[in-house]
Design an enzyme around this catalytic site. Sequence first.
Site, PDB file in Angstrom:
ATOM      1  N   GLY A 133       6.563   1.053   5.588  1.00 25.59           N
ATOM      2  CA  GLY A 133       7.469   0.128   4.901  1.00 25.59           C
ATOM      3  C   GLY A 133       7.503   0.377   3.405  1.00 25.59           C
ATOM      4  O   GLY A 133       8.571   0.370   2.773  1.00 25.59           O
ATOM      5  N   CYS A 134       6.352   0.627   2.820  1.00 16.32           N
ATOM      6  CA  CYS A 134       6.284   0.855   1.374  1.00 16.32           C
ATOM      7  C   CYS A 134       6.951   2.176   0.999  1.00 16.32           C
ATOM      8  O   CYS A 134       7.572   2.280  -0.060  1.00 16.32           O
ATOM      9  CB  CYS A 134       4.837   0.814   0.905  1.00 16.32           C
ATOM     10  SG  CYS A 134       4.087  -0.816   1.151  1.00 16.32           S
ATOM     11  N   THR A 135       6.856   3.166   1.868  1.00 14.61           N
ATOM     12  CA  THR A 135       7.534   4.438   1.632  1.00 14.61           C
ATOM     13  C   THR A 135       9.042   4.241   1.698  1.00 14.61           C
ATOM     14  O   THR A 135       9.779   4.739   0.833  1.00 14.61           O
ATOM     15  CB  THR A 135       7.064   5.496   2.640  1.00 14.61           C
ATOM     16  OG1 THR A 135       5.656   5.706   2.462  1.00 14.61           O
ATOM     17  CG2 THR A 135       7.806   6.810   2.456  1.00 14.61           C
TER      18      THR A 135
ATOM     19  N   ALA B  33       0.822  -1.214   0.000  1.00 13.53           N
ATOM     20  CA  ALA B  33       0.000   0.000   0.000  1.00 13.53           C
ATOM     21  C   ALA B  33       0.851   1.256   0.000  1.00 13.53           C
ATOM     22  O   ALA B  33       1.767   1.392   0.805  1.00 13.53           O
ATOM     23  CB  ALA B  33      -0.923   0.009   1.218  1.00 13.53           C
TER      24      ALA B  33
ATOM     25  N   ALA C  56      10.086   2.420  -1.525  1.00 15.31           N
ATOM     26  CA  ALA C  56       9.976   3.279  -2.709  1.00 15.31           C
ATOM     27  C   ALA C  56      11.082   4.336  -2.720  1.00 15.31           C
ATOM     28  O   ALA C  56      11.691   4.597  -3.762  1.00 15.31           O
ATOM     29  CB  ALA C  56       8.594   3.943  -2.754  1.00 15.31           C
TER      30      ALA C  56
END
Length: 159
Positions: free
Chosen positions: A48-50, A43, A53
Site C-alpha cells: 500500500g505504501c509503495t 512502512a 508513494a
Amino acid sequence: MTDYPRLSAGDSASSFTLPDQNAAPVSLADYAGRKVILYFYPAAMTPGCTTQACDFRDSLGALGAAGYQVLGVSKDAPEKLATFAARDGLTFPLLSDPDLVVHRAYGAYGEKNNYGKIITGTLRSTIVIDESGTVELALYNVKAKGHVAMLCRKLGLAA
C-alpha cells in the site's frame, strides 16, 4: 487513550526537522513561502505504501506546477528510505521519524482497525500546508490506492 489531536484547516503546522533518505536534515521551515503536502505512511516498501508513494511520484509534475512540495514521513530509518527511493524512483524527500514526534504532532498516530483488530500505529494521513504555515487540508485514515487522485481533485488540480 492513544490517539493524538488531529489537525483541522486553519491550525498552525508544527515546525519540525527530520533526516531524509540521505540522512540530510529537512525542516518545514525550508519550505517557508511554499505549499507542502506532508503525508504519513506506515512502512516503506509495503504494498500500500509503495502504491501511494508511486502515485505521488507520478503526480509530481501537476503538484509541482501548482506550487506543492511533497514530503513523505514514516518511522523507517534513513537507510531503508534510501532503498525505497532508489527501488521505486522516488524523487521527493522521504523523512525518518522513528520516535514518532512529528507523527504525534500532526495527529498521524493512534488506534486503527487493521483487518478487524484494533492496533496502535501510523494513521495513513495527508496534511496540506499553505505558504504561511497554516493547515489548508487535513485528511486522516486515507486509502493508499486512489488517494493522490482524490487529493488532486480536492485541490482543484489535474493529476
